[in-house]
Scaffold this motif. Structure first.
Motif, PDB file in Angstrom:
ATOM      1  N   SER A   1       2.255  -1.338   6.452  1.00 54.18           N
ATOM      2  CA  SER A   1       1.446  -2.527   6.698  1.00 54.18           C
ATOM      3  C   SER A   1       2.029  -3.369   7.826  1.00 54.18           C
ATOM      4  O   SER A   1       1.302  -3.846   8.692  1.00 54.18           O
ATOM      5  CB  SER A   1       1.352  -3.374   5.426  1.00 54.18           C
ATOM      6  OG  SER A   1       0.675  -2.664   4.421  1.00 54.18           O
TER       7      SER A   1
ATOM      8  N   CYS B   1       1.632  -9.985   7.537  1.00 54.16           N
ATOM      9  CA  CYS B   1       0.517  -9.213   8.104  1.00 54.16           C
ATOM     10  C   CYS B   1      -0.672 -10.123   8.393  1.00 54.16           C
ATOM     11  O   CYS B   1      -1.299 -10.014   9.450  1.00 54.16           O
ATOM     12  CB  CYS B   1       0.118  -8.075   7.167  1.00 54.16           C
ATOM     13  SG  CYS B   1       1.364  -6.780   7.035  1.00 54.16           S
TER      14      CYS B   1
ATOM     15  N   ALA C   1      -0.049  -4.011  11.188  1.00 59.12           N
ATOM     16  CA  ALA C   1      -0.579  -5.347  11.451  1.00 59.12           C
ATOM     17  C   ALA C   1       0.176  -6.088  12.543  1.00 59.12           C
ATOM     18  O   ALA C   1      -0.422  -6.804  13.345  1.00 59.12           O
ATOM     19  CB  ALA C   1      -0.549  -6.176  10.165  1.00 59.12           C
TER      20      ALA C   1
END
Length: 192
Positions: free
Chosen positions: A132, A83, A136
């Motif tokens: 996530s 990320c 991201a």
């Protein structure tokens, strides 16, 4: 502008000890575990991991009371790094950013396979990691699509499955893996 926080970054921050020497040991254990899992899969020895990290087995167990806790921490740390790398690559040209991230993702897949095998089934951390990753890293793919350099008839999930499929096989060396990955990425590129 501060980096955007994702659920996995909060998990990683909460797990890492605050004391400097304890944090160093924790980081060394994660690095050693990543290396051992890449070499030996989910059967990697905890004693070997402690030895590689140059700490005692008691230090390993203080940080990771169970084998599962170690696997989950390695997994979350790897996703957190992916990320962060998406944010670092965002300033590159869309195709360059996407392919650089895909190569990092391919390297991560080696560790992920070992961790997934060991965790047998779903872990609460997997959901936070998935959210996530999509939050991201998905924008890199969308940016490449908007720039007209990535196919529009696929989504980020398709890309992840493609790379997972490529990395699921064994290769004679990293150069061969990179060649096969480049061939797969040619299929992602628009106008090919």
């Amino acid at each position: 502008m501060p980096a955007q926080q994702f659920p996995v970054s909060e998990i990683v921050a909460a797990q890492r000890p605050a004391r400097r020497d304890a944090a160093r040991n924790y980081d060394a254990l994660l690095a050693a575990a990543r290396e051992a899992f890449a070499e030996h899969g989910s059967d990697a020895s905890l004693e070997d991991i402690a030895r590689r990290a140059e700490v005692g087995i008691g230090t390993l167990y203080r940080n990771f009371p169970t084998r599962r806790a170690l696997f989950e921490s390695v997994y979350a740390d790897e996703v957190n790094a992916l990320c962060r790398s998406a944010g670092e690559l965002a300033g590159l040209e869309p195709w360059e950013a996407l392919t650089a991230w895909v190569h990092r993702f391919a390297g991560y897949m080696v560790t992920k396979r070992a961790v997934r095998e060991a965790l047998e089934g779903e872990s609460e951390i997997f959901q936070a990691c998935r959210e996530s990753m999509y939050g991201a890293c998905g924008p890199l793919f969308q940016r490449a699509q908007q720039a007209g350099v990535a196919r529009e008839d696929m989504d980020f999930g398709d890309l992840l499955r493609l790379v997972a499929g490529v990395t699921a096989t064994s290769f004679t060396d990293d150069a061969q893996r990179d060649r096969v990955l480049a061939i797969a990425l040619d299929g992602v590129r628009a106008g090919r």
